[in-house]
Design a protein around this motif. Structure first.
Motif, PDB file in Angstrom:
ATOM      1  N   GLY A  26      38.878  47.339  34.147  1.00  0.00           N
ATOM      2  CA  GLY A  26      39.234  45.941  34.371  1.00  0.00           C
ATOM      3  C   GLY A  26      40.658  45.768  34.864  1.00  0.00           C
ATOM      4  O   GLY A  26      41.163  44.648  34.929  1.00  0.00           O
ATOM      5  N   ALA A  27      41.321  46.867  35.221  1.00  0.00           N
ATOM      6  CA  ALA A  27      42.689  46.777  35.753  1.00  0.00           C
ATOM      7  C   ALA A  27      42.709  46.004  37.064  1.00  0.00           C
ATOM      8  O   ALA A  27      43.687  45.330  37.377  1.00  0.00           O
ATOM      9  N   LEU A  28      41.629  46.120  37.830  1.00  0.00           N
ATOM     10  CA  LEU A  28      41.490  45.357  39.076  1.00  0.00           C
ATOM     11  C   LEU A  28      40.564  44.180  38.834  1.00  0.00           C
ATOM     12  O   LEU A  28      39.515  44.325  38.199  1.00  0.00           O
ATOM     13  N   ARG A  29      40.956  43.032  39.378  1.00  0.00           N
ATOM     14  CA  ARG A  29      40.134  41.820  39.338  1.00  0.00           C
ATOM     15  C   ARG A  29      40.266  41.135  40.684  1.00  0.00           C
ATOM     16  O   ARG A  29      41.132  41.484  41.479  1.00  0.00           O
ATOM     17  N   TYR A  30      39.446  40.129  40.899  1.00  0.00           N
ATOM     18  CA  TYR A  30      39.530  39.411  42.170  1.00  0.00           C
ATOM     19  C   TYR A  30      39.198  37.945  42.006  1.00  0.00           C
ATOM     20  O   TYR A  30      38.576  37.533  41.027  1.00  0.00           O
ATOM     21  N   ALA A  31      39.629  37.180  42.998  1.00  0.00           N
ATOM     22  CA  ALA A  31      39.253  35.772  43.126  1.00  0.00           C
ATOM     23  C   ALA A  31      38.957  35.552  44.603  1.00  0.00           C
ATOM     24  O   ALA A  31      39.823  35.773  45.450  1.00  0.00           O
ATOM     25  N   LEU A  32      37.714  35.181  44.898  1.00  0.00           N
ATOM     26  CA  LEU A  32      37.332  34.892  46.280  1.00  0.00           C
ATOM     27  C   LEU A  32      37.774  33.477  46.637  1.00  0.00           C
ATOM     28  O   LEU A  32      37.758  32.573  45.801  1.00  0.00           O
ATOM     29  N   ARG A  33      38.168  33.277  47.887  1.00  0.00           N
ATOM     30  CA  ARG A  33      38.612  31.952  48.343  1.00  0.00           C
ATOM     31  C   ARG A  33      37.512  30.902  48.223  1.00  0.00           C
ATOM     32  O   ARG A  33      37.799  29.739  48.004  1.00  0.00           O
ATOM     33  N   ASP A  34      36.245  31.337  48.338  1.00  0.00           N
ATOM     34  CA  ASP A  34      35.143  30.375  48.253  1.00  0.00           C
ATOM     35  C   ASP A  34      34.797  30.021  46.806  1.00  0.00           C
ATOM     36  O   ASP A  34      33.887  29.249  46.551  1.00  0.00           O
ATOM     37  N   GLY A  35      35.530  30.610  45.846  1.00  0.00           N
ATOM     38  CA  GLY A  35      35.315  30.286  44.439  1.00  0.00           C
ATOM     39  C   GLY A  35      34.333  31.182  43.713  1.00  0.00           C
ATOM     40  O   GLY A  35      34.183  31.074  42.501  1.00  0.00           O
ATOM     41  N   ALA A  36      33.639  32.061  44.423  1.00  0.00           N
ATOM     42  CA  ALA A  36      32.683  32.964  43.776  1.00  0.00           C
ATOM     43  C   ALA A  36      33.426  33.895  42.810  1.00  0.00           C
ATOM     44  O   ALA A  36      34.537  34.338  43.088  1.00  0.00           O
ATOM     45  N   VAL A  37      32.800  34.157  41.672  1.00  0.00           N
ATOM     46  CA  VAL A  37      33.392  35.023  40.654  1.00  0.00           C
ATOM     47  C   VAL A  37      32.426  36.147  40.294  1.00  0.00           C
ATOM     48  O   VAL A  37      31.236  36.085  40.594  1.00  0.00           O
ATOM     49  N   GLU A  38      32.948  37.146  39.621  1.00  0.00           N
ATOM     50  CA  GLU A  38      32.140  38.279  39.184  1.00  0.00           C
ATOM     51  C   GLU A  38      31.089  37.815  38.183  1.00  0.00           C
ATOM     52  O   GLU A  38      31.378  37.075  37.248  1.00  0.00           O
ATOM     53  N   THR A  39      29.865  38.247  38.395  1.00  0.00           N
ATOM     54  CA  THR A  39      28.775  37.959  37.472  1.00  0.00           C
ATOM     55  C   THR A  39      28.533  39.205  36.631  1.00  0.00           C
ATOM     56  O   THR A  39      28.128  40.242  37.162  1.00  0.00           O
ATOM     57  N   PRO A  40      28.812  39.119  35.322  1.00  0.00           N
ATOM     58  CA  PRO A  40      28.617  40.306  34.481  1.00  0.00           C
ATOM     59  C   PRO A  40      27.144  40.640  34.328  1.00  0.00           C
ATOM     60  O   PRO A  40      26.291  39.751  34.356  1.00  0.00           O
ATOM     61  N   PRO A  41      26.836  41.919  34.165  1.00  0.00           N
ATOM     62  CA  PRO A  41      25.439  42.309  33.989  1.00  0.00           C
ATOM     63  C   PRO A  41      24.901  41.871  32.627  1.00  0.00           C
ATOM     64  O   PRO A  41      25.654  41.716  31.673  1.00  0.00           O
ATOM     65  N   GLU A  42      23.596  41.659  32.576  1.00  0.00           N
ATOM     66  CA  GLU A  42      22.905  41.387  31.319  1.00  0.00           C
ATOM     67  C   GLU A  42      21.767  42.375  31.208  1.00  0.00           C
ATOM     68  O   GLU A  42      21.010  42.514  32.161  1.00  0.00           O
ATOM     69  N   PRO A  43      21.614  43.085  30.136  1.00  0.00           N
ATOM     70  CA  PRO A  43      22.491  43.068  28.974  1.00  0.00           C
ATOM     71  C   PRO A  43      23.808  43.792  29.265  1.00  0.00           C
ATOM     72  O   PRO A  43      23.948  44.455  30.299  1.00  0.00           O
ATOM     73  N   THR A  44      24.748  43.684  28.342  1.00  0.00           N
ATOM     74  CA  THR A  44      26.021  44.390  28.459  1.00  0.00           C
ATOM     75  C   THR A  44      25.764  45.893  28.529  1.00  0.00           C
ATOM     76  O   THR A  44      24.939  46.422  27.788  1.00  0.00           O
ATOM     77  N   LEU A  45      26.478  46.551  29.427  1.00  0.00           N
ATOM     78  CA  LEU A  45      26.358  48.007  29.577  1.00  0.00           C
ATOM     79  C   LEU A  45      27.447  48.681  28.749  1.00  0.00           C
ATOM     80  O   LEU A  45      28.611  48.296  28.819  1.00  0.00           O
ATOM     81  N   VAL A  46      27.065  49.688  27.993  1.00  0.00           N
ATOM     82  CA  VAL A  46      27.991  50.467  27.178  1.00  0.00           C
ATOM     83  C   VAL A  46      27.864  51.915  27.612  1.00  0.00           C
ATOM     84  O   VAL A  46      26.770  52.485  27.578  1.00  0.00           O
ATOM     85  N   THR A  47      28.977  52.516  28.024  1.00  0.00           N
ATOM     86  CA  THR A  47      28.991  53.908  28.468  1.00  0.00           C
ATOM     87  C   THR A  47      30.015  54.662  27.629  1.00  0.00           C
ATOM     88  O   THR A  47      31.201  54.310  27.636  1.00  0.00           O
ATOM     89  N   VAL A  48      29.564  55.676  26.921  1.00  0.00           N
ATOM     90  CA  VAL A  48      30.461  56.496  26.116  1.00  0.00           C
ATOM     91  C   VAL A  48      30.780  57.751  26.921  1.00  0.00           C
ATOM     92  O   VAL A  48      29.875  58.511  27.275  1.00  0.00           O
ATOM     93  N   LEU A  49      32.062  57.942  27.221  1.00  0.00           N
ATOM     94  CA  LEU A  49      32.495  59.121  27.967  1.00  0.00           C
ATOM     95  C   LEU A  49      32.937  60.208  26.991  1.00  0.00           C
ATOM     96  O   LEU A  49      33.685  59.926  26.040  1.00  0.00           O
ATOM     97  N   GLU A  50      32.477  61.422  27.234  1.00  0.00           N
ATOM     98  CA  GLU A  50      32.890  62.537  26.375  1.00  0.00           C
ATOM     99  C   GLU A  50      34.397  62.715  26.492  1.00  0.00           C
ATOM    100  O   GLU A  50      34.936  62.778  27.598  1.00  0.00           O
ATOM    101  N   HIS A  51      35.082  62.752  25.374  1.00  0.00           N
ATOM    102  CA  HIS A  51      36.542  62.900  25.325  1.00  0.00           C
ATOM    103  C   HIS A  51      37.250  61.793  26.101  1.00  0.00           C
ATOM    104  O   HIS A  51      38.266  62.033  26.743  1.00  0.00           O
ATOM    105  N   GLY A  52      36.706  60.599  26.067  1.00  0.00           N
ATOM    106  CA  GLY A  52      37.327  59.496  26.794  1.00  0.00           C
ATOM    107  C   GLY A  52      36.991  58.167  26.161  1.00  0.00           C
ATOM    108  O   GLY A  52      36.479  58.103  25.040  1.00  0.00           O
TER     109      GLY A  52
END
Length: 149
Positions: free
Chosen positions: A65-91
């Protein structure tokens, strides 16, 4: 958890913001659109070098989430449903969805993408700050030099 205001990079159709303290260097942006995201250039983010929709697609690949955006036309990011959870080994644990996040003494913060600390040693908990990755890198360096902890 709160951070200084993310730095904006304005283009004609999209503004990309970057919060450096959240970046875990997955490099999705660099691989996705190197003509827009180039760490050797100044400024390193040039949103007008690609179509705004393509820039938005690549920004949405940033797992921290370090990068985000705002489109000039007002469109925003639509989060996925259901929420995705990814467990990284050693991370970190990566969350992608409609998230409500709080930390000790913090107010509710809405997010769509975060990297949560899995080792418990991050100075920015609940967010990951790569402490465990840096510890492993230091341990590997010391081992190569024949130094034990």
């Amino acid at each position: 958890m709160a951070d200084p205001t993310p730095k904006p990079y304005r283009g004609s159709g999209i503004t990309v913001t970057f919060e450096s303290s959240r970046c875990l260097h997955f490099a999705e942006c660099l691989r996705g659109l190197p003509e827009v995201f180039d760490v050797k250039a100044r400024p390193w983010i040039r949103p007008d070098n690609a179509d705004p929709a393509a820039v938005a697609d690549v920004v949405e690949r940033c797992p921290s989430g370090a990068l985000r955006y705002a489109l000039r036309d007002g469109a925003v990011e639509t989060p996925p449903e259901p929420t995705l959870v990814t467990v990284l080994e050693h991370g970190p644990i990566l969350l992608h969805g409609d998230l409500a996040l709080t930390g000790p003494g913090e107010t509710l913060q809405r997010e769509t993408r975060v990297a949560i600390c899995a080792c418990g040693r991050s100075a920015r908990r609940p967010l990951c700050d790569n402490t465990c990755r840096n510890d492993r890198a230091m341990a590997a360096l010391l081992a190569r030099r024949g130094v034990s902890e």
